[in-house]
Design a protein around this motif. Structure first.
Motif, short mmCIF file in Angstrom:
data_model
loop_
_atom_site.label_atom_id
_atom_site.label_comp_id
_atom_site.label_asym_id
_atom_site.label_seq_id
_atom_site.Cartn_x
_atom_site.Cartn_y
_atom_site.Cartn_z
N LEU A 1 4.78 20.70 -31.18
CA LEU A 1 5.84 21.06 -30.79
C LEU A 1 5.50 19.92 -29.94
O LEU A 1 5.97 19.32 -29.11
CB LEU A 1 7.12 22.09 -30.18
N GLN A 2 4.35 20.49 -29.00
CA GLN A 2 3.60 20.07 -28.12
C GLN A 2 3.47 18.26 -28.37
O GLN A 2 3.62 17.63 -27.88
CB GLN A 2 2.66 19.97 -27.21
N GLN A 3 3.20 17.76 -30.37
CA GLN A 3 3.17 16.50 -30.34
C GLN A 3 4.01 15.96 -30.49
O GLN A 3 4.35 14.92 -30.54
CB GLN A 3 2.30 16.86 -31.75
N ILE A 4 5.05 16.75 -31.57
CA ILE A 4 6.68 15.51 -31.45
C ILE A 4 7.05 15.93 -29.83
O ILE A 4 7.47 14.72 -29.83
CB ILE A 4 7.03 17.04 -32.24
N VAL A 5 6.44 16.51 -29.03
CA VAL A 5 7.42 16.65 -27.61
C VAL A 5 6.90 15.09 -27.21
O VAL A 5 7.54 14.28 -26.09
CB VAL A 5 7.11 17.37 -26.56
N THR A 6 5.58 14.53 -27.29
CA THR A 6 4.74 13.68 -26.70
C THR A 6 5.48 12.04 -27.65
O THR A 6 5.64 10.98 -26.73
CB THR A 6 3.57 14.11 -27.34
N PHE A 7 6.16 12.21 -28.41
CA PHE A 7 6.17 11.66 -29.75
C PHE A 7 7.38 11.56 -29.22
O PHE A 7 8.41 10.17 -29.36
CB PHE A 7 5.97 12.07 -30.70
N ASN A 8 8.15 12.92 -28.25
CA ASN A 8 9.78 12.19 -28.06
C ASN A 8 9.78 11.47 -27.07
O ASN A 8 10.62 10.30 -27.13
CB ASN A 8 10.67 13.58 -28.35
#
Length: 71
Positions: free
Chosen positions: A43-50
């Motif tokens: 989820l941390q990777q997804i938040v960065t992409f978000n």
């Protein structure tokens, strides 16, 4: 300045596509059955992409508004 409006719209659509991809990645992560630490890392990777997708979308909207003002 019509070209600036169209370029801004395309950039905004790219940002929206990135946001849709974030939703897809989050749903895949949820359905993967990961443990807490792995889910948090994913989820941390997804938040960065978000955040990047939101920034691209905002940049596109700025281009659209600039094109409208200059038109």
């Amino acid at each position: 300045m019509d070209w600036l409006i169209w370029i801004g719209a395309a950039v905004s659509l790219g940002g929206v596509a990135g946001l849709l991809r974030c939703i897809q990645l989050a749903l895949r992560a949820r359905n993967a059955g990961l443990d807490s630490a792995a889910m948090r890392a994913r989820l941390q990777q997804i938040v960065t992409f978000n955040l990047a997708a939101v920034g691209v979308s905002a940049l596109g909207l700025m281009l659209v508004v600039t094109g409208i003002i200059l038109n």
